[in-house]
Design a protein around this motif. Structure first.
Motif, mmCIF file in Angstrom:
data_model
loop_
_atom_site.group_PDB
_atom_site.id
_atom_site.type_symbol
_atom_site.label_atom_id
_atom_site.label_comp_id
_atom_site.label_asym_id
_atom_site.label_seq_id
_atom_site.Cartn_x
_atom_site.Cartn_y
_atom_site.Cartn_z
ATOM 1 N N TYR A 19 96.698 -41.142 83.818
ATOM 2 C CA TYR A 19 95.427 -41.636 83.274
ATOM 3 C C TYR A 19 95.575 -42.062 81.814
ATOM 4 C CZ TYR A 19 90.827 -41.455 81.118
ATOM 5 O OH TYR A 19 89.716 -41.745 80.373
ATOM 6 N N VAL A 20 96.111 -41.182 80.994
ATOM 7 C CA VAL A 20 96.227 -41.464 79.564
ATOM 8 C C VAL A 20 97.149 -42.659 79.323
ATOM 9 C CG1 VAL A 20 97.037 -40.559 77.334
ATOM 10 C CG2 VAL A 20 95.658 -39.120 78.844
ATOM 11 N N SER A 21 98.320 -42.642 79.948
ATOM 12 C CA SER A 21 99.262 -43.739 79.707
ATOM 13 C C SER A 21 98.749 -45.053 80.297
ATOM 14 C CB SER A 21 100.649 -43.395 80.251
ATOM 15 O OG SER A 21 100.600 -43.164 81.640
ATOM 16 N N GLY A 22 98.234 -45.010 81.506
ATOM 17 C CA GLY A 22 97.724 -46.232 82.127
ATOM 18 C C GLY A 22 96.550 -46.822 81.369
ATOM 19 N N SER A 23 95.609 -45.965 80.964
ATOM 20 C CA SER A 23 94.442 -46.433 80.221
ATOM 21 C C SER A 23 94.836 -46.986 78.859
ATOM 22 C CB SER A 23 93.436 -45.290 80.035
ATOM 23 O OG SER A 23 92.972 -44.825 81.283
ATOM 24 N N THR A 24 95.741 -46.295 78.184
ATOM 25 C CA THR A 24 96.184 -46.730 76.860
ATOM 26 C C THR A 24 96.897 -48.077 76.944
ATOM 27 O OG1 THR A 24 96.354 -44.441 76.118
ATOM 28 C CG2 THR A 24 97.553 -46.077 74.835
ATOM 29 N N VAL A 25 97.759 -48.243 77.934
ATOM 30 C CA VAL A 25 98.460 -49.516 78.111
ATOM 31 C C VAL A 25 97.457 -50.637 78.340
ATOM 32 C CG1 VAL A 25 99.964 -50.817 79.682
ATOM 33 C CG2 VAL A 25 100.654 -48.554 78.875
ATOM 34 N N LEU A 26 96.478 -50.402 79.199
ATOM 35 C CA LEU A 26 95.479 -51.451 79.455
ATOM 36 C C LEU A 26 94.721 -51.820 78.189
ATOM 37 C CD1 LEU A 26 94.001 -50.522 82.964
ATOM 38 C CD2 LEU A 26 95.617 -52.341 82.379
ATOM 39 N N VAL A 27 94.375 -50.832 77.372
ATOM 40 C CA VAL A 27 93.674 -51.116 76.117
ATOM 41 C C VAL A 27 94.546 -51.977 75.206
ATOM 42 C CG1 VAL A 27 92.793 -50.094 73.973
ATOM 43 C CG2 VAL A 27 92.103 -49.152 76.180
ATOM 44 N N TYR A 28 95.821 -51.624 75.103
ATOM 45 C CA TYR A 28 96.722 -52.416 74.266
ATOM 46 C C TYR A 28 96.969 -53.814 74.840
ATOM 47 C CZ TYR A 28 97.531 -48.570 71.094
ATOM 48 O OH TYR A 28 97.347 -47.580 70.162
ATOM 49 N N LEU A 29 96.701 -53.992 76.119
ATOM 50 C CA LEU A 29 96.806 -55.319 76.729
ATOM 51 C C LEU A 29 95.512 -56.121 76.596
ATOM 52 C CD1 LEU A 29 98.840 -54.495 79.972
ATOM 53 C CD2 LEU A 29 99.641 -55.686 77.916
ATOM 54 N N GLY A 30 94.494 -55.508 75.965
ATOM 55 C CA GLY A 30 93.259 -56.228 75.699
ATOM 56 C C GLY A 30 92.061 -55.823 76.534
ATOM 57 N N VAL A 31 92.225 -54.868 77.431
ATOM 58 C CA VAL A 31 91.111 -54.401 78.253
ATOM 59 C C VAL A 31 90.278 -53.427 77.418
ATOM 60 C CG1 VAL A 31 90.482 -53.186 80.376
ATOM 61 C CG2 VAL A 31 92.490 -54.681 80.342
ATOM 62 N N LYS A 32 88.970 -53.527 77.490
ATOM 63 C CA LYS A 32 88.087 -52.608 76.774
ATOM 64 C C LYS A 32 88.291 -51.188 77.312
ATOM 65 C CE LYS A 32 85.782 -55.491 74.191
ATOM 66 N NZ LYS A 32 85.961 -55.502 72.757
ATOM 67 N N ALA A 33 88.199 -50.199 76.422
ATOM 68 C CA ALA A 33 88.413 -48.797 76.803
ATOM 69 C C ALA A 33 87.453 -48.351 77.888
ATOM 70 C CB ALA A 33 88.292 -47.896 75.573
ATOM 71 N N TRP A 34 86.206 -48.807 77.814
ATOM 72 C CA TRP A 34 85.209 -48.365 78.797
ATOM 73 C C TRP A 34 85.452 -48.975 80.177
ATOM 74 C CZ3 TRP A 34 82.021 -52.024 80.937
ATOM 75 C CH2 TRP A 34 81.862 -53.222 80.240
ATOM 76 N N VAL A 35 86.319 -49.975 80.249
ATOM 77 C CA VAL A 35 86.732 -50.543 81.536
ATOM 78 C C VAL A 35 88.051 -49.902 81.979
ATOM 79 C CG1 VAL A 35 87.456 -52.649 82.725
ATOM 80 C CG2 VAL A 35 85.567 -52.736 81.090
ATOM 81 N N ALA A 36 88.993 -49.774 81.061
ATOM 82 C CA ALA A 36 90.326 -49.258 81.390
ATOM 83 C C ALA A 36 90.265 -47.841 81.946
ATOM 84 C CB ALA A 36 91.222 -49.288 80.143
ATOM 85 N N GLY A 37 89.511 -46.974 81.284
ATOM 86 C CA GLY A 37 89.440 -45.572 81.705
ATOM 87 C C GLY A 37 89.015 -45.393 83.155
ATOM 88 N N PRO A 38 87.862 -45.940 83.532
ATOM 89 C CA PRO A 38 87.412 -45.770 84.920
ATOM 90 C C PRO A 38 88.316 -46.420 85.962
ATOM 91 C CG PRO A 38 85.572 -46.353 83.526
ATOM 92 C CD PRO A 38 86.813 -46.499 82.682
#
Length: 125
Positions: A19-38
């Motif tokens: 969860y942490v690594s996948g969500s963090t990677v998505l955020v760094y790729l430009g996905v908003k945190a509130w989208v990446a987390g869920p």
């Protein structure tokens, strides 16, 4: 109980790391945190269910009973994984944000799973 908590920690640590690594990677790729987390959280649910049911709680409850209860618990966690980042926004680094979400969700999940999802109440062995 201590052994169960340790097993929960091991299974949960794997899910949390994903969860942490996948969500963090998505955020760094430009996905908003509130989208990446869920999105990442929802992707982890099926494997985490099997680990919690079979390894941690060693439940004999049918999947028809245990899985829907597990999903209810996870929907609560998924809601938190949306609401907390939305409320916090960009005020903390993504990894700190997602570790905080993971901690809150993990504690709540263990309590609910041990007492309701896989517990000995409500006819679940």
């Amino acid at each position: 109980m201590l052994q169960r908590l340790a097993a929960f920690g091991v299974v949960g640590a794997g899910a949390t790391a994903a969860y942490v690594s996948g969500s963090t990677v998505l955020v760094y790729l430009g996905v908003k945190a509130w989208v990446a987390g869920p999105v990442v959280y929802a992707a982890i649910v099926p494997l985490a269910y099997l680990g919690q049911r079979n390894v941690v709680f060693r439940s004999r409850a049918s999947h028809a009973v245990a899985f829907w209860r597990y999903v209810v618990v996870q929907v609560g966690g998924l809601t938190l994984s949306f609401v907390i980042p939305w409320l916090v926004g960009d005020r903390v680094p993504p990894v700190v944000l997602f570790l905080s979400v993971a901690t809150v969700v993990s504690l709540a999940s263990f309590i609910l799973m041990s007492r309701w999802t896989f517990g000995h109440r409500n006819g679940v062995p």
